[in-house]
Design an enzyme around this catalytic site. Structure first.
Site, PDB file in Angstrom:
ATOM      1  N   ASP A 222      -4.540  11.196  -1.614  1.00  0.00           N
ATOM      2  CA  ASP A 222      -5.500  11.741  -2.571  1.00  0.00           C
ATOM      3  C   ASP A 222      -6.380  10.555  -2.982  1.00  0.00           C
ATOM      4  O   ASP A 222      -6.010   9.382  -2.796  1.00  0.00           O
ATOM      5  CB  ASP A 222      -4.798  12.385  -3.782  1.00  0.00           C
ATOM      6  CG  ASP A 222      -5.763  13.322  -4.528  1.00  0.00           C
ATOM      7  OD1 ASP A 222      -6.989  13.244  -4.292  1.00  0.00           O
ATOM      8  OD2 ASP A 222      -5.295  14.130  -5.357  1.00  0.00           O
TER       9      ASP A 222
HETATM   10  C1  BGC Z   1      -8.411  15.616  -6.125  1.00  0.00           C
HETATM   11  C2  BGC Z   1      -8.359  16.130  -4.693  1.00  0.00           C
HETATM   12  C3  BGC Z   1      -9.713  15.992  -4.053  1.00  0.00           C
HETATM   13  C4  BGC Z   1     -10.166  14.541  -4.138  1.00  0.00           C
HETATM   14  C5  BGC Z   1     -11.546  14.307  -3.534  1.00  0.00           C
HETATM   15  C6  BGC Z   1      -9.001  14.215  -6.197  1.00  0.00           C
HETATM   16  O1  BGC Z   1      -9.188  13.803  -7.528  1.00  0.00           O
HETATM   17  O2  BGC Z   1      -7.114  15.615  -6.675  1.00  0.00           O
HETATM   18  O3  BGC Z   1      -7.945  17.469  -4.667  1.00  0.00           O
HETATM   19  O4  BGC Z   1      -9.670  16.429  -2.722  1.00  0.00           O
HETATM   20  O5  BGC Z   1     -10.230  14.150  -5.507  1.00  0.00           O
HETATM   21  O6  BGC Z   1     -12.525  14.924  -4.313  1.00  0.00           O
END
Ligand code: BGC
Length: 815
Positions: free
Chosen positions: A231
């Protein structure tokens, strides 16, 4: 296919062999917010990623490049129809190809452990079987379009409080039976080409470094052969992440992989074979999506074009849940006057906030939707009633603004009109301006007020700002962030000012923001807005106006909603109550007109203290760009409300079985073990407002028979249940047949299987539903295997977990 696989693997191996250690490590780190470096020497294109899950935003976080917005994941799960989820995935693949995206960061497979979970709207259900079925079909659809799906967030990222650091303490049984289960199903049924490791820890180990879950379970036991991406910013330790199973650290360019990883290999801290394997996973992913020259992609022919607007409308129709319909007030017949009430009836919450945000080309509000279907004999009266927004909306009406991007010495680098005073740039700045080059952002122009009085202006953002109105400086200081570092972007704090202005007298406006770039986060990242609110909005007068409109109409339709401030990514909810005076609005409208229909526009459960006092309740979730059209279709009876609850709705928030989403000393104990959602409600003496699976349609059904035929082998399935139902009403209808399983040592019912059928009035529909063995099994912690805990089981078939109509006794395969 097998040959293609072998050919692809051969190209991957050749490309891998051509990369030295440094190149391999470079491949494992983002080059920017959304992509990996291209390597022309091996024919590798830059792999591009994008959120997910309701649309494909692409690499620009801005409205210039719009995206189809489908209904929220809770809505998709409310269809209980994997074929629809698959079609949603196919459309999203089409959107991804249009935007040159190879990897969609979706679906979200975490569970509705607690209704307070902030990203509840972005997950499917409280039930792992329903989540797995919808998730697998979605992944299948995306990948049929040649785009990689990335199920997330592996695993136990079920709430948002302290999400970067929280250590989830969960038993092995709950982990296997609940939280891992949808991922296991999706890996088995849909073979995703990528997967995202969560921010949180599980039982003391951060997920990006979790060898036992990533290497031993996901890869070795389940056979996942794709790439695991962190993530965003979740990879924190070079050695830990590499040996713990992570392949890709996102975003970049600052990264724990790249040259830092190469150094760790040279220092003997990470085996070179580990990096080789990581690079193999990433090259395989690239080959599958057609980004590695010479390798046959998984999908060679582009599928037929799908009409995105039409699919968005169909999905929204199919997801609407009718909870209550007293005296069959719905569908609406011929009417003289309809009163439509609610701020979100005009400006709906089409989608949830945070990384799931996309910018749709248009949004059909309930007001637009109803206007389009009503004939000229029916008058439609609209009243705001109550405005639940606690944030001041971005300045728009009466403002003529532009934004200037300034470099060192205030040199003008770019200038654009700004129809709405919101700046939102992530990953890149406009005009190709690089990080470090942008020094100031100036929003400047004029405002011509419509009304005389005290107007409210608001800066929502963090960092240094200077606001001037006419020749008065209202603010010249720095706004300091608090809490979650991403909250500055997702939920910027608001600073308010009152300014006395006269109607029709134009004033100049200027808001200057000085950009601060953190050396450790050299990412293009700016978000702030200038808000404006007219003087003298008397909340009492708004309610009175709505009540009067309702009293003079044949039917009152009230739309209520959560706001982005109470339901979004990066924080949990503190209450299940609707914000503002919306509950009072519904109660007073219902007192004025007994034919009151309430439309609930939220992503997750809310308290409805007026539920017994209104004629009908419809849930639309966050319905996507065509939500208003779909709502009008259902209100008028052009479409059947065939959605069913994917999660239980409590009557009072203190009743909900799991409310703890706040870690203590950094740890969040899942003390409820396997008892979440309806599994837990069945053990309580109080009943929820509406049970898992509930939803009524416009016709009635008789459950006629359910006959079980055991499977002779019984390895994957116990057997097949053939269910026959009859449409006993006078309209065509759609029914979701649900089968639950229970046995002597575990009397609580669990969803075992489901199927959607359609029938004309008087007709019967029959469906054969396979009953998976896993539905009967439990995880045995001592032997670390699945076991069948009993010899005899009951299959209970019906309309919800609490409303079953037929019981079929069966024997386990080992009996
Ligand atoms: C979120 C993810 C997301 C990523 C990119 C993170 O803060 O938890 O679900 O894909 O950001 O935007």
């Amino acid at each position: 296919m097998a040959n293609h696989r072998a050919d692809r693997e051969a190209v991957v191996e050749k490309a891998l062999a051509a990369l030295d250690l440094d190149a391999r490590c470079r491949l494992l780190a983002g080059q920017d917010m959304w992509s990996l470096p291209a390597m022309p020497e091996i024919g590798l294109k830059s792999l591009v990623m994008s959120d997910g899950p309701i649309g494909v935003r692409g690499v620009h976080w801005s409205p210039e490049d719009p995206s189809i917005a489908l209904p929220s994941p809770t809505a998709l799960a409310a269809t209980w129809d994997p074929t629809l989820a698959r079609r949603a995935g196919q459309l999203l693949a089409q959107e991804a190809r249009r935007k040159s995206v190879h990897m969609l960061l979706a679906p979200t497979l975490n569970l509705h452990r607690s209704p307070l979970g902030g990203r509840h709207f972005e997950c499917y259900s409280e039930d792992p079987l329903l989540t797995g079925a919808i998730g697998a079909a979605y992944v299948t659809g995306v990948q049929e379009g040649g785009v990689a799906a990335t199920p997330k967030h592996f695993v136990a990222n079920d709430s948002e409080t302290d999400r970067f650091t929280v250590d989830v303490r969960v038993s092995q049984r709950a982990l296997h039976e609940l939280y891992l289960a949808p991922f296991e199903t999706v890996v088995a049924q849909a073979e995703p080409w990528a997967l995202m490791a969560a921010y949180n820890s599980v039982n003391g180990v951060t997920m990006t470094e979790h060898n036992a879950l990533q290497n031993e379970i996901l890869r070795a036991r389940w056979g996942f052969d794709g790439a695991i991406v962190s993530d965003w910013t979740a990879a924190r330790n070079t050695v830990g992440a590499a040996v713990g199973g992570l392949d890709l650290a996102m975003p970049g360019p600052q990264s724990v992989f790249g040259h830092t990883l190469a150094e760790a290999v040279r220092a003997g801290q990470v085996p070179a074979e580990t990096v080789e394997q990581m690079a193999r996973h990433v090259l395989r992913l690239a080959a599958r999506v057609g980004a590695l020259a010479g390798a046959p992609p998984e999908v060679a022919t582009v599928p037929a074009t799908i009409n995105g607007d039409a699919l968005a409308r169909e999905l929204a129709q199919r997801s609407i849940v009718l909870l209550r319909n007293e005296s069959s007030v719905l569908p609406l017949g011929k009417l003289r006057r309809i009163a439509l009430i609610g701020q979100t009836a005009d400006q709906p919450r089409a989608l949830g906030g945070g990384s799931a945000q996309v910018f749709p080309p248009h949004t059909v509000s309930p007001l637009d939707g109803l206007r389009a279907v009503l004939d000229t004999d029916t008058e439609l009266v609209y009243a705001v009633g109550a405005d639940p927004r606690v944030k001041i909306p971005a300045a728009k009406e009466g403002f003529d603004l532009r934004v200037q991007l300034c470099g060192a010495g205030d040199r003008l680098l770019g200038e654009h009109p700004l129809p709405e005073a919101t700046i939102e740039w992530i990953g890149e700045f406009p005009d190709g301006i690089g990080v470090g080059e942008l020094h100031r952002v100036v929003v400047t122009g004029t405002f011509t007020p419509r009304a005389t009085g005290a107007h409210t202006l608001a800066i929502a953002g963090i960092g240094p700002f200077r606001l001037t109105v006419g020749d008065v400086t209202c603010f010249d200081d720095a706004i300091v962030p608090e809490g979650d570092p991403l909250a500055a972007f997702l939920r910027p704090p608001e600073t308010l000012f009152e300014v006395e202005l006269a109607a029709g007298q134009q004033v100049s406006i200027s808001l200057t923001h000085t950009v601060t770039t953190l050396p450790e986060m050299p990412i293009a990242f700016e978000k702030f807005s200038l808000g404006h609110q007219e003087p003298n909005i008397d909340p009492e007068a708004l309610i009175e106006e709505a009540v009067a409109a309702a009293a003079s109409a044949d039917v009152a339709v009230v739309v209520v909603a959560t706001t982005p401030e109470v339901e979004s990514e990066s924080f949990d909810r503190t209450s299940l109550s609707l914000p503002g005076r919306q509950d009072e609005l519904v109660a007073r409208v219902a007192a004025a007109n007994p034919r009151t229909v309430v439309v609930v526009n939220t992503g997750s459960p809310v308290r409805m203290p007026w539920a017994e006092d209104v004629a009908a309740i419809l849930l639309t979730w966050f319905p996507g760009q065509e939500g208003g059209a779909a709502l009008a279709d259902v209100l008028m009876g052009r479409a059947e409300p065939s959605g069913r609850l994917p999660t239980t709705w409590p009557a009072h928030e203190d009743d909900a079985p799991v409310l703890n989403v706040t870690p203590t000393d950094g740890a969040l104990a899942y003390e409820e073990d396997v008892y979440i959602g309806y599994r837990a409600w069945q053990r309580l003496s109080i009943a929820p407002a509406y049970w898992f699976g509930h939803g009524i349609g416009y016709t009635t059904w008789e459950y006629e028979s359910a006959v079980f035929a055991p499977d002779p082998v019984g390895i994957g399935v116990l057997g097949t249940l053939t269910v026959r139902v009859r449409n006993t009403g006078d309209r065509p209808g759609r029914e979701t047949i649900q089968t639950y399983i229970a046995h002597s040592s575990r009397p609580e019912r669990r969803l075992a299987a489901f199927a959607v059928v359609e029938a004309e009035p008087g007709e019967a529909a029959e469906v054969a539903i396979p009953i998976p063995r896993r539905a009967a099994e439990s995880w045995d912690e001592a032997t670390e295997t699945w076991v069948l805990p009993a010899t005899a089981y009951d299959l209970l078939t019906g309309r919800s977990v609490a409303d079953t109509r037929l019981t079929t006794a069966i024997r386990g395969p080992h009996a």
